[in-house]
Design a protein around this motif. Structure first.
Motif, PDB file in Angstrom:
ATOM      1  N   PHE A 133       0.827  -1.202   0.000  1.00 47.10           N
ATOM      2  CA  PHE A 133       0.000   0.000   0.000  1.00 47.10           C
ATOM      3  C   PHE A 133       0.864   1.256   0.000  1.00 47.10           C
ATOM      4  O   PHE A 133       0.591   2.214  -0.725  1.00 47.10           O
ATOM      5  CB  PHE A 133      -0.927  -0.012   1.222  1.00 47.10           C
ATOM      6  CG  PHE A 133      -1.864   1.145   1.254  1.00 47.10           C
ATOM      7  CD1 PHE A 133      -2.936   1.216   0.379  1.00 47.10           C
ATOM      8  CD2 PHE A 133      -1.668   2.173   2.154  1.00 47.10           C
ATOM      9  CE1 PHE A 133      -3.796   2.295   0.404  1.00 47.10           C
ATOM     10  CE2 PHE A 133      -2.525   3.249   2.188  1.00 47.10           C
ATOM     11  CZ  PHE A 133      -3.593   3.312   1.312  1.00 47.10           C
ATOM     12  N   PHE A 134       1.947   1.268   0.762  1.00 46.65           N
ATOM     13  CA  PHE A 134       2.846   2.417   0.813  1.00 46.65           C
ATOM     14  C   PHE A 134       3.427   2.721  -0.566  1.00 46.65           C
ATOM     15  O   PHE A 134       3.411   3.855  -1.020  1.00 46.65           O
ATOM     16  CB  PHE A 134       3.969   2.167   1.823  1.00 46.65           C
ATOM     17  CG  PHE A 134       5.051   3.201   1.795  1.00 46.65           C
ATOM     18  CD1 PHE A 134       4.860   4.439   2.382  1.00 46.65           C
ATOM     19  CD2 PHE A 134       6.251   2.940   1.163  1.00 46.65           C
ATOM     20  CE1 PHE A 134       5.849   5.412   2.349  1.00 46.65           C
ATOM     21  CE2 PHE A 134       7.252   3.897   1.121  1.00 46.65           C
ATOM     22  CZ  PHE A 134       7.046   5.134   1.718  1.00 46.65           C
ATOM     23  N   MET A 167       2.279   1.783  -3.486  1.00 51.21           N
ATOM     24  CA  MET A 167       1.233   2.154  -4.433  1.00 51.21           C
ATOM     25  C   MET A 167       0.866   3.626  -4.280  1.00 51.21           C
ATOM     26  O   MET A 167       0.588   4.309  -5.263  1.00 51.21           O
ATOM     27  CB  MET A 167      -0.001   1.286  -4.229  1.00 51.21           C
ATOM     28  CG  MET A 167       0.149  -0.111  -4.768  1.00 51.21           C
ATOM     29  SD  MET A 167      -1.233  -1.195  -4.384  1.00 51.21           S
ATOM     30  CE  MET A 167      -2.626  -0.254  -4.914  1.00 51.21           C
ATOM     31  N   VAL A 168       0.872   4.127  -3.072  1.00 48.49           N
ATOM     32  CA  VAL A 168       0.483   5.519  -2.832  1.00 48.49           C
ATOM     33  C   VAL A 168       1.600   6.481  -3.204  1.00 48.49           C
ATOM     34  O   VAL A 168       1.361   7.547  -3.775  1.00 48.49           O
ATOM     35  CB  VAL A 168       0.077   5.704  -1.349  1.00 48.49           C
ATOM     36  CG1 VAL A 168      -0.071   7.164  -0.995  1.00 48.49           C
ATOM     37  CG2 VAL A 168      -1.216   4.957  -1.071  1.00 48.49           C
ATOM     38  N   THR A 169       2.842   6.139  -2.937  1.00 48.39           N
ATOM     39  CA  THR A 169       3.935   7.090  -3.123  1.00 48.39           C
ATOM     40  C   THR A 169       4.570   7.058  -4.512  1.00 48.39           C
ATOM     41  O   THR A 169       5.280   7.984  -4.864  1.00 48.39           O
ATOM     42  CB  THR A 169       5.044   6.852  -2.088  1.00 48.39           C
ATOM     43  OG1 THR A 169       5.532   5.520  -2.213  1.00 48.39           O
ATOM     44  CG2 THR A 169       4.533   7.086  -0.684  1.00 48.39           C
ATOM     45  N   THR A 170       4.322   6.054  -5.305  1.00 53.14           N
ATOM     46  CA  THR A 170       4.932   5.961  -6.627  1.00 53.14           C
ATOM     47  C   THR A 170       4.178   6.843  -7.613  1.00 53.14           C
ATOM     48  O   THR A 170       2.958   6.856  -7.638  1.00 53.14           O
ATOM     49  CB  THR A 170       4.907   4.505  -7.127  1.00 53.14           C
ATOM     50  OG1 THR A 170       5.611   3.694  -6.189  1.00 53.14           O
ATOM     51  CG2 THR A 170       5.556   4.378  -8.484  1.00 53.14           C
ATOM     52  N   THR A 171       4.927   7.595  -8.406  1.00 52.94           N
ATOM     53  CA  THR A 171       4.314   8.393  -9.461  1.00 52.94           C
ATOM     54  C   THR A 171       4.699   7.801 -10.799  1.00 52.94           C
ATOM     55  O   THR A 171       5.822   7.333 -10.992  1.00 52.94           O
ATOM     56  CB  THR A 171       4.791   9.861  -9.403  1.00 52.94           C
ATOM     57  OG1 THR A 171       6.203   9.879  -9.502  1.00 52.94           O
ATOM     58  CG2 THR A 171       4.348  10.516  -8.108  1.00 52.94           C
TER      59      THR A 171
END
Length: 157
Positions: free
Chosen positions: A28-29, A31-35
């Motif tokens: 989850f971490f 997935m949220v922080t990757t651009t």
């Protein structure tokens, strides 16, 4: 009297009950922080010029990037280091005002004065092309301009 022997107890096994929780937290971490890259480069990755004094741009969401360099598909877009890429298309300097207005429409009215236009130009790019870009940016009052460089010695001996 009977002797009672002590049984040797080994270490208890490591509990793996929390392992799935840790794995899903890490997933989850990331997935949220990757651009993801917004544009697909139609020009070769620009070989940026060197500069001794560089400053990193802040607020990447307010930066509009114009790429200048040699087209990857020379048969389709022509040869030379003066091709301009706006979003996912090869364009001309006349298309820059519409490109900037489109970028301005995507941000709130209060953030428009803080928008920066970044030019990532190959070091072999034509100076006339860069001057044309600057003139078109001036026409739409996009005066905050950043020229992308790589850190290094600006003057080579």
């Amino acid at each position: 009297m009977a002797k009672f022997g002590k049984k040797k107890k080994g270490l208890p096994p490591v509990s793996t009950a929390s392992l799935p929780d840790i794995v899903f937290m890490l997933l989850f971490f990331f997935m949220v922080t990757t651009t993801m890259r917004e544009t697909d480069l139609k020009i070769d990755s620009p070989r940026l010029p060197s500069a001794s004094e560089v400053k990193k741009l802040e607020h990447k969401s307010l930066v509009t990037t114009i790429y200048v360099g040699k087209a990857k598909e020379t048969g389709k877009y022509g040869t030379g280091f003066n091709r301009i890429q706006l979003n996912d298309k090869i364009g001309t300097p006349d298309q820059i005002p519409a490109f900037i207005e489109n970028a301005r429409s995507k941000v709130s009215e209060t953030e428009v004065p803080f928008m920066t236009t970044s030019i990532k130009a190959d070091k072999e790019s034509n100076v006339g092309t860069l001057a044309d870009i600057r003139l078109k940016l001036r026409d739409v009052n996009a005066l905050k301009l950043s020229l992308s460089t790589q850190k290094g010695d600006a003057i080579k001996k």
